[in-house]
Design a protein around this motif. Sequence first.
Motif, PDB file in Angstrom:
ATOM      1  N   PRO A  96      48.129  45.539  26.793  1.00 43.18           N
ATOM      2  CA  PRO A  96      48.450  46.948  26.564  1.00 43.18           C
ATOM      3  C   PRO A  96      49.841  47.226  27.155  1.00 43.18           C
ATOM      4  CG  PRO A  96      46.249  46.735  27.504  1.00 43.18           C
ATOM      5  CD  PRO A  96      46.874  45.374  27.531  1.00 43.18           C
TER       6      PRO A  96
ATOM      7  N   GLU B 172      47.913  45.644  35.912  1.00 43.40           N
ATOM      8  CA  GLU B 172      46.525  46.041  35.650  1.00 43.40           C
ATOM      9  C   GLU B 172      46.168  45.899  34.166  1.00 43.40           C
ATOM     10  OE1 GLU B 172      48.825  47.818  37.255  1.00 43.40           O
ATOM     11  OE2 GLU B 172      47.945  49.187  38.712  1.00 43.40           O
ATOM     12  N   ALA B 173      47.189  45.713  33.303  1.00 40.94           N
ATOM     13  CA  ALA B 173      46.941  45.617  31.866  1.00 40.94           C
ATOM     14  C   ALA B 173      45.971  44.479  31.538  1.00 40.94           C
ATOM     15  CB  ALA B 173      48.255  45.439  31.118  1.00 40.94           C
TER      16      ALA B 173
ATOM     17  N   SER C 290      43.257  43.981  32.843  1.00 42.64           N
ATOM     18  CA  SER C 290      41.892  44.514  32.903  1.00 42.64           C
ATOM     19  C   SER C 290      41.329  44.757  31.510  1.00 42.64           C
ATOM     20  CB  SER C 290      41.851  45.821  33.701  1.00 42.64           C
ATOM     21  OG  SER C 290      42.244  45.585  35.019  1.00 42.64           O
ATOM     22  N   ARG C 291      42.214  44.816  30.537  1.00 41.30           N
ATOM     23  CA  ARG C 291      41.772  44.914  29.159  1.00 41.30           C
ATOM     24  C   ARG C 291      40.754  43.831  28.829  1.00 41.30           C
ATOM     25  NH1 ARG C 291      44.870  45.180  23.483  1.00 41.30           N
ATOM     26  NH2 ARG C 291      42.982  44.858  22.310  1.00 41.30           N
ATOM     27  N   TYR C 292      40.940  42.665  29.458  1.00 40.11           N
ATOM     28  CA  TYR C 292      40.046  41.535  29.188  1.00 40.11           C
ATOM     29  C   TYR C 292      38.968  41.387  30.261  1.00 40.11           C
ATOM     30  CZ  TYR C 292      43.787  40.541  25.949  1.00 40.11           C
ATOM     31  OH  TYR C 292      44.700  40.645  24.947  1.00 40.11           O
TER      32      TYR C 292
ATOM     33  N   LEU D 110      37.570  42.179  34.385  1.00 37.36           N
ATOM     34  CA  LEU D 110      38.156  42.100  35.714  1.00 37.36           C
ATOM     35  C   LEU D 110      38.524  40.688  36.139  1.00 37.36           C
ATOM     36  CD1 LEU D 110      35.858  44.681  37.540  1.00 37.36           C
ATOM     37  CD2 LEU D 110      38.288  44.951  37.050  1.00 37.36           C
ATOM     38  N   THR D 111      37.995  39.666  35.462  1.00 36.33           N
ATOM     39  CA  THR D 111      38.186  38.309  35.975  1.00 36.33           C
ATOM     40  C   THR D 111      39.196  37.485  35.178  1.00 36.33           C
ATOM     41  OG1 THR D 111      36.308  37.566  34.647  1.00 36.33           O
ATOM     42  CG2 THR D 111      35.845  38.222  36.918  1.00 36.33           C
TER      43      THR D 111
END
Lengths: 364, 364
Positions: A296, A339-340, A342-344, A346-347
Amino acid sequence: MVRKKTESMKDRKKQVLERLKELGENICGQIEKGIFPWLEMPSRSTSNIQYDKKIRQYVLGDKTIKRVTRNVRHIRPFTQLVWLGDMVNMLIRQGKTSTLRDMFYMSQAYEVDFTDQAESDDIVTDLESLIKFAREDFNVFPEERSAIYANLTIEYTVPRYEGKRLNLTVHPDGVIIGPALASAEFIDTDAEMVLCIEKGAMFTRFLEEEVHKKFKAVLIHTAGQAPRATRHIIHRLNRELNLPVYIFCDADPWGMHIAQVIISGSANAAHLRELTTPDAKWAGVWASDIVKYQLPSERLKELDLKRLKELERDPRYREELWQREIQVFYDIKKKAEQEAFSRYGLTKIVEDYLPKRMEEIKSY
Amino acid sequence: MVRKKTESMKDRKKQVLERLKELGENICGQIEKGIFPWLEMPSRSTSNIQYDKKIRQYVLGDKTIKRVTRNVRHIRPFTQLVWLGDMVNMLIRQGKTSTLRDMFYMSQAYEVDFTDQAESDDIVTDLESLIKFAREDFNVFPEERSAIYANLTIEYTVPRYEGKRLNLTVHPDGVIIGPALASAEFIDTDAEMVLCIEKGAMFTRFLEEEVHKKFKAVLIHTAGQAPRATRHIIHRLNRELNLPVYIFCDADPWGMHIAQVIISGSANAAHLRELTTPDAKWAGVWASDIVKYQLPSERLKELDLKRLKELERDPRYREELWQREIQVFYDIKKKAEQEAFSRYGLTKIVEDYLPKRMEEIKSY
């Protein structure tokens, strides 16, 4: 395991006190001889700041300036500098710390006439270049603090805690890099690398995913632009423990520069060597990662593009990786935050991106 | 000594999971019955936010809103809320934490269509008011962190650290108030009060001057406006340990409001009770201290005066002390920072100002 040690932190404080004593004796000697006291120090004007390719950071050239009390215009900065030396001597002997803002206010009690904090900050920098120690060595700290998390045992050198040891996994939110940590000795670690992280969210993610164990890594949260104490700790981890350093920031020109300042320093600390880590590597998030991982993203704004132009011309950005990624930024005209990922979930960043990048980065 | 305990932090997580389960069962039940699922929650519109004099904080009134999936405009926020409930359930069960920014990005993987972070933040607040727990209870934290230093032993409730104890004097730079600290149990302390401090310089000063020993105080660095986790810790220290709370900020309208938000909360957390400490006291730096201690000061700017006017009319500022000090600000038209006490050397604030103020404040 701790491999080598350059010099102890306590020795540094002693050396600062010795330099201050020399400074005082020099001035007193001049007065006793009946001459107007004067000082000589490296010039910090932009014309004397050069990028040194060999040591890969900004350095001061050979030009020096003289502060001569015979010259009425010099009396003021000369007096301010001597007053500061006195205050710093007091701080170290009493084992106290102070901030740049504190120093400005303290001066008012002594009728040392600083117009504003910019002026007092400038004199602090003068003292740094004169005695060749960073202000952290003479107990003047900025307010901003970042954090560290690592299987690393330190030993404090500050009063009341001297000799006490702490393992930096003690608090799961990370340990603050303040005056006490910045001046602690490294005692023991099994870490094999240092990972510096711009954003707190990603630092917490790495910590919760146990990156410090999986990668035997020291985790450092820079909290945006790394404060000087943090840059100093990174430098020391690299030099004293021989640990390679990798830096993760947002994929935008500002993030790139956070990495660059950790690597090769800033122009206004050209008189110092202990705040840079020339062998540190910018490990992400790269512009090319935005494409590769379909992150993103947002469009680069006017201000971002202007900054990118500046970086392109900056001598610190000559190496291939930087130039390549600057071109990608121009091509895609996009930026992304850490943080982008995080789209996938948290890991993803720990399980996929990080191991691939650590493999890849070895070839740079 | 620890005096009382309201409820354990682990119980709170369990309760959040129960509320989420109820929420899910309710929706599934509606679907099975063949009706369009709907939800009812307190309205958070400004018309439903009132200052409650009795409990001395903002609260929500009786108005509620319904989210009815029969209404096409409601489907979007309804779905976002249910998705968030699912994510939060996952976070708690896996013992992981997240940030508001993370939640926004995570949504993109699920094609939950948040226009921007403001929208996702808003849904997080909806979930808070629906299940009546703060987002810290469901592991969503802000990035900003402040610090604590105290002879206070805590016990972690986060995974990997569960049951481990830490005394909060362990690190002389203070201990970060992050997710792990915010959710820890208080085990033992000899502290008799809590001192909250806006600026890092003054926090470090208090620590180096051993205010935690001299005044048996828990020291908290709010780092400007106190993050929610910090306000929650202050609330818990007051409620669970019966400790009085005193707040020190810069002497300007912004500093006053940092104190006020710790005391009586903000309008956009009107649906919560655990972020306020109505018995906490604003202990300085007061406008009248600028005069009394002849502190270095600056003129109040246009923006400061405008803010002062707003505070004067705010129902939270009705009490005598606030009104008196607002008048002093108008009279002297000056503001001062906490560090201004450094004018009198590094120890004045601890040796003179603080004991006098602690004596004086008892009568307010």
